[in-house]
Design a protein around this motif. Structure first.
Motif, short mmCIF file in Angstrom:
data_model
loop_
_atom_site.label_atom_id
_atom_site.label_comp_id
_atom_site.label_asym_id
_atom_site.label_seq_id
_atom_site.Cartn_x
_atom_site.Cartn_y
_atom_site.Cartn_z
N LEU A 18 71.41 -46.50 61.97
CA LEU A 18 70.04 -46.24 61.53
C LEU A 18 70.01 -45.85 60.05
N GLN A 19 71.04 -45.09 59.64
CA GLN A 19 71.12 -44.67 58.24
C GLN A 19 71.19 -45.91 57.32
N ILE A 20 72.04 -46.87 57.74
CA ILE A 20 72.17 -48.08 56.92
C ILE A 20 70.84 -48.83 56.88
N PHE A 21 70.14 -48.81 58.02
CA PHE A 21 68.82 -49.46 58.05
C PHE A 21 67.90 -48.82 57.00
N LEU A 22 67.92 -47.48 56.98
CA LEU A 22 67.05 -46.76 56.03
C LEU A 22 67.45 -47.05 54.59
N GLU A 23 68.75 -47.23 54.36
CA GLU A 23 69.22 -47.45 52.99
C GLU A 23 68.97 -48.89 52.53
N GLU A 24 69.15 -49.81 53.46
CA GLU A 24 69.16 -51.22 53.05
C GLU A 24 67.80 -51.91 53.12
N THR A 25 67.07 -51.66 54.21
CA THR A 25 65.89 -52.51 54.43
C THR A 25 64.72 -52.24 53.47
N PRO A 26 64.47 -50.97 53.03
CA PRO A 26 63.30 -50.80 52.14
C PRO A 26 63.38 -51.69 50.90
#
Ligand code: ADP
Length: 645
Positions: A550-558
């Motif tokens: 989830l952390q990577i999602f928050l870092e990458e997707t925005p």
């Protein structure tokens, strides 16, 4: 030139020309002065006599002064079709009749052929229209249910979750039913066109039978039927064959058995018929104590659309295609489907298929229910090259493989992968399809063309968020060996790794779902957008790993999301397609199915420069939910942290 025969009113032949000789194969000398009635067949003789008499009496007749088609038998028995016009000539007090005729036998033959072709075409048009009317009825029934229930849900204020859930279940059931039907039609047309190919892969037959039986047992229970599975002890756990097709055949037979049985029992039995060095022939029997099929109908049940028992009005009862497809699928695999039945006693369907023996072994392949020791450590030491540009996917796959102590090297794109392969040796490549610089199929083509056997022989698994058959086709034609859709299923990957390590005993743990209940209820926190069940299952409810994803999602997707906003604004379609695709797989991993579908639509719409309007519309939907999704993920991560402490 026409054949010409002149007679007087009594029918005596006065003239018989050359063409008449030729057409009727009768010489002029054989006919002049003879009665024409003796020269033509009985039917025509009667007709001529009556017509001459009628014309002389009334001055009119159906045969005289009209063009008619008739046939005459030659002396040798052959039939000649003629077009005949008899002209009456009045002379003094009498009449002469002059018959003009031509041979139309060839035209008749062609006419007949055309007629036959027409009958055939009409028959097939009729079959097609029966097909269409069956189909439209079958398709309309579940569609009406879906539309009806959706309407109810739209009007509901969601105050009664139990009723809403039931309606959703109804929608799901009908949609699944529709899918089965459409798959049936596709299969049917594929088989008809001779385009269906069978796949050979190692599969766990016991698992297939158990999974199948789990669903059918519920159906049987609902009807108060006993459901029995019997697997003979000689039946091995792993065999090589087409498991999807076997599954499809058994679903059809078991589905029918339950459908047409009101009381008693449904049984599926698998026994070994023959064991050879490399092959094993298994016999499958599906038996019921249902309504049965009358003897005179038994031979027809394998015809497409044939139904002995007509489904009741508004009932989803099948298409009449199941047995026809099953029979053909069995025949494609070298077997024969046999049916026996006694009305009101029951029916049994059996078939045998020869499978290749599998190299996969189990500690106890005689006992389907035996618990198998977890020996996943056996995979340790394998080395996998993961070619992937999406950070979240990189992390996800790395984590998955490290569970089995498999060494992972990441390459950001196809070009880097090729450079890495020159330096290190790998057991397997997991290859993303869409990547910047060099995509998966291009890299695969280069790998396959390499002169180094250590490189060109490496098995390659295509990993793609696309479910379209053309994507799979593209992957396979570029030289990839397997195709997995993202997010990668742990089980599928594991099966592939085992298949590459034949020396390893296949001690796959039969994971017992019931022991995997979630320890802390807070990890079950309700989420509106994300569905973390896939991650939880894959990582065994390891909150730390889930949080990292989830952390990577928050870092990458925005960032990608921002880029997508800009490229859509600037109408840069090719870039929009690329970013939407990349985001799609990240969204899928954390169960943002609805949003992944929107991205997939944007990806597809980007192919067409005229679809800006639609792209905007789709993107609007995402724009509304994206900030809320990020917020939800942050909350979920907090929940996960607190449930650890
Ligand atoms: P359907 O979709 O109608 O089930 P199938 O091709 O599978 O189509 O079967 C054709 C017909 O054969 C069924 O409609 C039914 O009348 C008959 N039939 C098939 N299996 C059974 C069974 N186990 N018991 C009684 N009748 C059966």
């Amino acid at each position: 030139m026409d054949g010409v025969i002149l007679t007087n009113s009594k029918g005596t032949v006065l003239n018989w020309n050359k063409q008449a000789e030729h057409i009727l194969e009768l010489k002029r000398e054989e006919t002049i002065g003879k009665s024409v009635y003796h020269l033509v067949p009985y039917k025509l003789r009667k007709q001529l006599k009556a017509s001459f008499a009628n014309y002389i009496k009334t001055g009119d007749d159906d045969l005289i002064n009209k063009r008619v088609e008739t046939s005459v038998n030659r002396r040798n028995g052959t039939v000649v079709y003629i077009e005949l016009t008899i002209v009456a000539i009045e002379v003094k007090d009498d009449y002469l009749f002059n018959a003009f005729f031509r041979d139309i036998t060839n035209r008749k033959i062609i006419d007949n052929e055309i007629r036959e072709a027409k009958v055939l075409a009409e028959k097939s048009a009729k079959a097609k229209s029966v097909f269409l009317s069956n189909m439209s009825h079958e398709i309309r029934t579940p569609l009406n249910v879906i539309l009806g229930l959706t309407g109810i849900l739209q009007k509901s204020n969601f105050s009664n979750p139990t009723v809403d859930k039931k309606n959703l279940d109804g929608i799901q059931f009908s949609a699944e039913n529709l899918l089965v039907l459409i798959n049936d039609i596709l299969d049917f047309s594929k088989i008809e066109a001779g385009k269906l190919t069978l796949h050979k892969e190692d599969f766990n037959l016991h698992e297939l039978l158990n999974n199948l039986s789990r669903g059918f047992k519920i159906k049987a229970d609902e009807k108060g039927l006993t459901y029995q599975v019997f697997i003979d002890t000689t039946v091995p756990k792993f065999i090589v064959g087409d498991q999807l097709r076997l599954n499809q055949i058994l679903i059809n037979l078991l589905g029918n058995a339950i459908k047409f049985t009101q009381k008693g029992e449904v049984l599926i039995q698998v026994t070994t018929h023959e064991i050879l060095d490399d092959h094993i022939t298994l016999n499958f029997l599906v038996k019921d104590t249902g309504v049965g099929i009358p003897e005179d109908k038994l031979k027809n049940i394998f015809e497409s659309f044939y139904q002995v028992h007509k489904p009741g009005k508004n009932k989803i009862e099948g298409t009449g295609l199941g047995l026809s497809i099953s029979k053909q699928l069995i025949e494609l695999q070298g077997g024969i489907l046999n049916a026996k039945s006694t009305p009101q006693v029951g029916s049994s369907f059996d078939f045998s298929i020869q499978f290749d023996k599998s190299n996969f072994k189990t500690s106890d392949h005689h006992n389907a229910n035996s618990k198998i020791i977890d020996n996943l450590g056996e995979l340790s030491g394998m080395k996998v090259l993961v070619v992937e540009d999406n950070k979240m996917n990189q992390f996800f796959i790395k984590q998955l493989l490290s569970n089995w102590s498999v060494e992972v090297i990441i390459a950001e794109n196809g070009k880097i992968a090729i450079e890495t392969l020159e330096k290190e040796t790998f057991d397997l490549i997991l290859m993303d399809m869409h990547m910047p610089v060099m995509d998966g199929s291009e890299a695969t083509q280069i790998i396959r063309k390499s002169t180094n056997p250590k490189i060109n022989q490496i098995p390659i698994v295509a990993c793609s968020a696309d479910v379209f058959p053309e994507s799979k086709k593209k992957a396979m034609s570029s030289g990839m060996n397997f195709y997995l859709t993202k997010p990668l299923s742990e089980k599928a990957l594991e099966e592939i790794l085992y298949s590459l390590k034949p020396n390893v005993e296949h001690h796959r743990e039969e994971k017992n779902e019931s022991t995997k209940t979630i320890g802390n209820s807070s990890t079950q926190s309700k989420t509106q957008y994300c569905d973390l069940s896939f991650l939880k299952k894959t990582f065994d409810h390891d909150n730390e790993t889930i949080k990292s994803v989830l952390q990577i999602f928050l870092e990458e997707t925005p960032n990608d999301y921002k880029t997508l906003t800009e490229v859509i604004k600037n109408k840069n379609n090719s870039k929009a397609k690329e970013i939407a695709h990349k985001l799609k797989s990240s969204f899928k991993t954390i169960g943002l199915e609805k949003e992944a579908t929107i991205l997939e639509k944007i990806e597809k719409l980007s192919d067409n420069d005229d679809d800006f309007g639609k792209i905007h519309e789709e993107f609007e939907l995402l724009r509304l939910s994206f900030p809320l999704i990020l917020k939800e993920i942050e909350d979920t991560m907090r929940d996960l942290s607190s449930s650890n402490s």
